[in-house]
Motif scaffolding. Structure first.
Motif, PDB file in Angstrom:
ATOM      1  N   LEU A 146       0.888  -1.290  -0.136  1.00  0.00           N
ATOM      2  CA  LEU A 146       0.052   0.020  -0.070  1.00  0.00           C
ATOM      3  C   LEU A 146       0.843   1.061  -0.048  1.00  0.00           C
ATOM      4  N   SER A 147       2.041   1.183  -0.518  1.00  0.00           N
ATOM      5  CA  SER A 147       2.980   2.392  -0.769  1.00  0.00           C
ATOM      6  C   SER A 147       3.163   2.520  -2.117  1.00  0.00           C
ATOM      7  N   GLY A 148       3.266   3.681  -2.633  1.00  0.00           N
ATOM      8  CA  GLY A 148       3.501   3.799  -4.132  1.00  0.00           C
ATOM      9  C   GLY A 148       3.707   5.274  -4.494  1.00  0.00           C
ATOM     10  N   VAL A 149       3.798   5.351  -5.705  1.00  0.00           N
ATOM     11  CA  VAL A 149       4.020   6.827  -6.267  1.00  0.00           C
ATOM     12  C   VAL A 149       3.027   6.978  -7.292  1.00  0.00           C
ATOM     13  N   VAL A 150       2.798   8.246  -7.345  1.00  0.00           N
ATOM     14  CA  VAL A 150       1.884   8.904  -8.654  1.00  0.00           C
ATOM     15  C   VAL A 150       2.641  10.218  -8.988  1.00  0.00           C
ATOM     16  N   GLN A 151       2.685  10.742 -10.199  1.00  0.00           N
ATOM     17  CA  GLN A 151       3.210  11.782 -11.018  1.00  0.00           C
ATOM     18  C   GLN A 151       2.242  12.403 -11.819  1.00  0.00           C
ATOM     19  N   GLY A 152       2.147  13.400 -11.775  1.00  0.00           N
ATOM     20  CA  GLY A 152       1.296  14.276 -12.732  1.00  0.00           C
ATOM     21  C   GLY A 152       1.373  15.677 -12.403  1.00  0.00           C
ATOM     22  N   GLN A 153       0.377  16.511 -13.281  1.00  0.00           N
ATOM     23  CA  GLN A 153       0.735  17.944 -12.973  1.00  0.00           C
ATOM     24  C   GLN A 153      -0.960  18.611 -12.939  1.00  0.00           C
ATOM     25  N   GLN A 154      -1.078  19.619 -12.281  1.00  0.00           N
ATOM     26  CA  GLN A 154      -2.440  20.241 -11.956  1.00  0.00           C
ATOM     27  C   GLN A 154      -2.838  20.794 -13.474  1.00  0.00           C
ATOM     28  N   CYS A 155      -1.945  21.210 -14.447  1.00  0.00           N
ATOM     29  CA  CYS A 155      -2.164  22.163 -15.720  1.00  0.00           C
ATOM     30  C   CYS A 155      -1.056  21.589 -16.813  1.00  0.00           C
ATOM     31  N   GLU A 156      -1.167  21.871 -17.895  1.00  0.00           N
ATOM     32  CA  GLU A 156      -0.115  21.533 -18.857  1.00  0.00           C
ATOM     33  C   GLU A 156       0.958  22.394 -18.808  1.00  0.00           C
ATOM     34  N   GLN A 157       0.945  23.607 -18.175  1.00  0.00           N
ATOM     35  CA  GLN A 157       2.038  24.596 -17.932  1.00  0.00           C
ATOM     36  C   GLN A 157       2.681  24.401 -16.540  1.00  0.00           C
ATOM     37  N   CYS A 158       1.880  23.656 -15.708  1.00  0.00           N
ATOM     38  CA  CYS A 158       2.350  23.360 -14.287  1.00  0.00           C
ATOM     39  C   CYS A 158       3.491  22.586 -14.064  1.00  0.00           C
ATOM     40  N   PRO A 159       4.343  22.663 -13.175  1.00  0.00           N
ATOM     41  CA  PRO A 159       5.362  21.632 -12.954  1.00  0.00           C
ATOM     42  C   PRO A 159       4.771  20.328 -12.884  1.00  0.00           C
ATOM     43  N   ILE A 160       5.722  19.328 -12.913  1.00  0.00           N
ATOM     44  CA  ILE A 160       5.309  17.949 -12.691  1.00  0.00           C
ATOM     45  C   ILE A 160       5.455  17.682 -11.040  1.00  0.00           C
ATOM     46  N   GLU A 161       4.244  17.278 -10.608  1.00  0.00           N
ATOM     47  CA  GLU A 161       4.634  16.786  -9.153  1.00  0.00           C
ATOM     48  C   GLU A 161       4.883  15.361  -8.956  1.00  0.00           C
ATOM     49  N   LYS A 162       5.803  14.855  -7.991  1.00  0.00           N
ATOM     50  CA  LYS A 162       5.866  13.644  -7.689  1.00  0.00           C
ATOM     51  C   LYS A 162       5.463  13.426  -6.268  1.00  0.00           C
ATOM     52  N   LEU A 163       4.533  12.582  -6.091  1.00  0.00           N
ATOM     53  CA  LEU A 163       3.939  12.207  -4.891  1.00  0.00           C
ATOM     54  C   LEU A 163       4.085  10.986  -4.272  1.00  0.00           C
ATOM     55  N   THR A 164       3.772  10.938  -3.221  1.00  0.00           N
ATOM     56  CA  THR A 164       4.000   9.285  -2.235  1.00  0.00           C
ATOM     57  C   THR A 164       2.426   9.107  -1.981  1.00  0.00           C
ATOM     58  N   ILE A 165       2.377   7.930  -2.281  1.00  0.00           N
ATOM     59  CA  ILE A 165       1.145   6.997  -1.781  1.00  0.00           C
ATOM     60  C   ILE A 165       1.378   6.159  -0.400  1.00  0.00           C
TER      61      ILE A 165
END
Length: 111
Positions: A46-65
């Motif tokens: 139940l640990s993991g990662v997700v990566q995405g961005q709020q908008c096309e111009q926004c920086p990519i966010e690297k997040l922890t599950i």
């Protein structure tokens, strides 16, 4: 005259206090993105990662599950373990801006 001065002084103080509190700016503590994540992994621990961005111009966010992350499918809470190992990516990711930990993962068949 003194009672009138006390009333005016009291009203002035109340006015200053209300004006000062009205100027407070709310602080954002959560972020979210609805664009499908570019990277998504949730292991059996139940640990993991997700990566995405709020908008096309926004920086990519690297997040922890973490195991504390909540999972929802079509607006109903499900166990996070039911999504472990799944390849379908969530349609909404809500996370803590400060810690970069995922608070909620949302899957929807209405996309």
């Amino acid at each position: 005259m003194k009672p009138l001065m006390k009333i005016i002084f009291g009203l002035t103080l109340a006015s200053i206090a209300l004006t000062a509190s009205a100027g407070k700016i709310p602080v954002e503590t959560q972020g979210a993105f609805e664009i499908e994540p570019t990277v998504y992994f949730l292991g059996k621990s139940l640990s993991g990662v997700v990566q995405g961005q709020q908008c096309e111009q926004c920086p990519i966010e690297k997040l922890t599950i973490t195991p504390a992350t909540k999972a929802f499918v079509n607006q109903k809470e499900v166990s996070l373990s039911s999504k472990a190992g799944a390849t379908e990516k969530p349609s909404l990711v809500i996370y803590d801006l400060k810690t970069k930990k995922v608070i909620r993962l949302v899957w929807s068949s209405y996309r």
